[in-house]
Design an enzyme around this catalytic site. Structure first.
Site, PDB file in Angstrom:
ATOM      1  N   PRO A 117     -59.074 -30.437  36.701  1.00  0.00           N
ATOM      2  CA  PRO A 117     -58.037 -31.290  36.102  1.00  0.00           C
ATOM      3  C   PRO A 117     -56.785 -31.358  36.978  1.00  0.00           C
ATOM      4  O   PRO A 117     -55.915 -32.190  36.747  1.00  0.00           O
ATOM      5  CB  PRO A 117     -57.750 -30.608  34.758  1.00  0.00           C
ATOM      6  CG  PRO A 117     -58.214 -29.205  34.920  1.00  0.00           C
ATOM      7  CD  PRO A 117     -59.327 -29.231  35.913  1.00  0.00           C
ATOM      8  N   GLU A 137     -62.110 -20.367  32.659  1.00  0.00           N
ATOM      9  CA  GLU A 137     -60.727 -20.703  33.037  1.00  0.00           C
ATOM     10  C   GLU A 137     -60.658 -21.349  34.413  1.00  0.00           C
ATOM     11  O   GLU A 137     -59.590 -21.761  34.865  1.00  0.00           O
ATOM     12  CB  GLU A 137     -59.845 -19.449  33.002  1.00  0.00           C
ATOM     13  CG  GLU A 137     -59.628 -18.873  31.614  1.00  0.00           C
ATOM     14  CD  GLU A 137     -59.048 -19.893  30.635  1.00  0.00           C
ATOM     15  OE1 GLU A 137     -58.138 -20.640  31.038  1.00  0.00           O
ATOM     16  OE2 GLU A 137     -59.519 -19.941  29.490  1.00  0.00           O
ATOM     17  N   ARG A 181     -73.879 -46.158  43.138  1.00  0.00           N
ATOM     18  CA  ARG A 181     -73.998 -47.621  43.081  1.00  0.00           C
ATOM     19  C   ARG A 181     -73.309 -48.319  44.250  1.00  0.00           C
ATOM     20  O   ARG A 181     -73.472 -49.521  44.442  1.00  0.00           O
ATOM     21  CB  ARG A 181     -73.531 -48.158  41.726  1.00  0.00           C
ATOM     22  CG  ARG A 181     -72.096 -47.884  41.397  1.00  0.00           C
ATOM     23  CD  ARG A 181     -71.810 -48.141  39.917  1.00  0.00           C
ATOM     24  NE  ARG A 181     -71.952 -49.543  39.529  1.00  0.00           N
ATOM     25  CZ  ARG A 181     -71.104 -50.506  39.885  1.00  0.00           C
ATOM     26  NH1 ARG A 181     -70.058 -50.230  40.642  1.00  0.00           N
ATOM     27  NH2 ARG A 181     -71.298 -51.749  39.480  1.00  0.00           N
ATOM     28  N   ASP A 238     -66.759 -56.240  41.124  1.00  0.00           N
ATOM     29  CA  ASP A 238     -66.479 -55.311  40.042  1.00  0.00           C
ATOM     30  C   ASP A 238     -64.989 -55.073  39.880  1.00  0.00           C
ATOM     31  O   ASP A 238     -64.234 -55.210  40.824  1.00  0.00           O
ATOM     32  CB  ASP A 238     -67.132 -53.948  40.326  1.00  0.00           C
ATOM     33  CG  ASP A 238     -68.603 -53.942  39.981  1.00  0.00           C
ATOM     34  OD1 ASP A 238     -69.013 -54.790  39.179  1.00  0.00           O
ATOM     35  OD2 ASP A 238     -69.317 -53.094  40.521  1.00  0.00           O
TER      36      ASP A 238
HETATM   37  N1  SAH Z   1     -57.718 -23.502  33.225  1.00  0.00           N
HETATM   38  C1  SAH Z   1     -58.025 -24.707  33.940  1.00  0.00           C
HETATM   39  C2  SAH Z   1     -59.082 -25.546  33.228  1.00  0.00           C
HETATM   40  C3  SAH Z   1     -60.434 -24.930  33.215  1.00  0.00           C
HETATM   41  S1  SAH Z   1     -61.589 -25.945  32.446  1.00  0.00           S
HETATM   42  C4  SAH Z   1     -56.768 -25.532  34.063  1.00  0.00           C
HETATM   43  O1  SAH Z   1     -56.047 -25.667  33.083  1.00  0.00           O
HETATM   44  O2  SAH Z   1     -56.532 -26.117  35.133  1.00  0.00           O
HETATM   45  C5  SAH Z   1     -63.082 -25.418  33.218  1.00  0.00           C
HETATM   46  C6  SAH Z   1     -63.599 -26.281  34.325  1.00  0.00           C
HETATM   47  O3  SAH Z   1     -63.842 -27.588  33.843  1.00  0.00           O
HETATM   48  C7  SAH Z   1     -62.687 -26.457  35.515  1.00  0.00           C
HETATM   49  O4  SAH Z   1     -62.819 -25.401  36.429  1.00  0.00           O
HETATM   50  C8  SAH Z   1     -63.176 -27.763  36.101  1.00  0.00           C
HETATM   51  O5  SAH Z   1     -64.257 -27.589  36.986  1.00  0.00           O
HETATM   52  C9  SAH Z   1     -63.667 -28.520  34.880  1.00  0.00           C
HETATM   53  N2  SAH Z   1     -62.715 -29.534  34.412  1.00  0.00           N
HETATM   54  C10 SAH Z   1     -61.922 -29.470  33.324  1.00  0.00           C
HETATM   55  N3  SAH Z   1     -61.195 -30.579  33.175  1.00  0.00           N
HETATM   56  C11 SAH Z   1     -61.529 -31.391  34.187  1.00  0.00           C
HETATM   57  C12 SAH Z   1     -61.117 -32.701  34.591  1.00  0.00           C
HETATM   58  N4  SAH Z   1     -60.192 -33.374  33.913  1.00  0.00           N
HETATM   59  N5  SAH Z   1     -61.668 -33.226  35.686  1.00  0.00           N
HETATM   60  C13 SAH Z   1     -62.607 -32.556  36.407  1.00  0.00           C
HETATM   61  N6  SAH Z   1     -63.037 -31.312  36.070  1.00  0.00           N
HETATM   62  C14 SAH Z   1     -62.511 -30.730  34.975  1.00  0.00           C
END
Ligand code: SAH
Length: 252
Positions: free
Chosen positions: A89, A116, A153, A168
């Site tokens: 994220p 986490e 794609r 697209d």
């Molecule tokens: N504690 C972290 C979130 C961990 S969630 C933080 O707040 O930054 C667990 C896993 O889900 C992450 O390591 C990631 O690989 C995935 N993940 C969660 N949200 C995501 C998002 N918006 N985009 C891509 N991967 C995501």
């Protein structure tokens, strides 16, 4: 393109290549896909890959050792020039421009976090963090699957009609124009006359006008970024005046 996905849920991730365009990309050889089970790189007999966080607090953290070994193995399988991408994220947001850029890479290694997240010390082995959006998933798998679908794609020869990714949404900074198929009249709604005309120049002009209009109405932020050329601004004016004409018609 060769793609390796490092995950605790390889069977889940493999679903992305079981249907539709990603499957076709694999069948035609444009895409080589492999989901690598992170547990195979566990340092213990228990196949664990996570442990409690230093400093305390809730949740578990993915250990650096298994991740690092899995990345090394993935590079040995598809080439050391493969780009290592952690789904996170905290990463750059997915966009069509990013997908286009990634589709030109010879290899991608996608790391799916869980719990986490990853031990910070694997960071030097990661080239890029990519996010699906400003929300938190329970794992990176769905984000990796979205990336694989969007990139597959764009690989050469995968979409039937070579040009069909070009129109697209987002490809040229505009949303796509509306589409119609048979029947020509459905529940009193007729297909726009021009599309039945066979006049390709007229059709192209109408589609561009509709794309400009749809983008103006739905995503004004995209129109602002474009700084429209004279002819495009004129087409958009035409769209808007036709639209207000239609509105007046229906309100009478
Ligand atoms: N504690 C972290 C979130 C961990 S969630 C933080 O707040 O930054 C667990 C896993 O889900 C992450 O390591 C990631 O690989 C995935 N993940 C969660 N949200 C995501 C998002 N918006 N985009 C891509 N991967 C995501």
């Amino acid at each position: 393109m060769k793609v390796e996905v490092i995950t605790l849920f390889p069977a889940f991730v493999e679903q992305v290549i079981t249907a539709g365009i990603p499957r076709k990309a694999v069948d035609t050889g444009a895409l080589q896909f492999h989901a690598r089970d992170l547990r195979d790189y566990s340092e213990g007999a228990d196949r664990r890959v996570d442990d409690r966080p230093y400093g305390g607090g809730p949740g578990m953290v993915m250990e650096p050792g298994p991740l690092s070994d899995a990345i090394t193995a993935a590079k040995a399988a598809i080439g050391s020039s493969a780009k290592v991408i952690a789904m996170s994220p905290q990463g750059v947001a997915m966009s069509q421009a990013l997908m286009k850029q990634l589709s030109a890479e010879p290899g991608l290694i996608l790391i799916c976090g869980r719990y986490e997240g990853l031990d910070e010390r694997v960071t030097p082995q990661i080239d890029l963090e990519v996010s699906l959006g400003d929300f938190v998933l329970s794992g990176g798998e769905l984000a990796a699957m979205v990336l694989v679908d969007a990139v597959a794609r764009l690989l050469p020869g995968v979409l039937g009609h070579e040009g069909s990714a070009e129109a697209d949404s987002f490809s040229v900074g505009l949303l796509d124009h509306p589409h119609y198929t048979r029947p020509p009249v459905w529940r009193d709604a007729a297909v726009p006359e021009v599309l039945l005309s066979g006049d390709h120049a007229k059709i192209a002009r109408w589609r561009l006008k509709q794309a400009l209009g749809a983008t103006f109405l739905k995503r004004p932020d995209l129109i602002e970024k474009l700084s429209l050329s004279g002819p495009h601004a004129e087409l958009l004016r035409e769209f808007l005046s036709e639209r207000s004409g239609e509105k007046n018609q229906t309100s009478k």
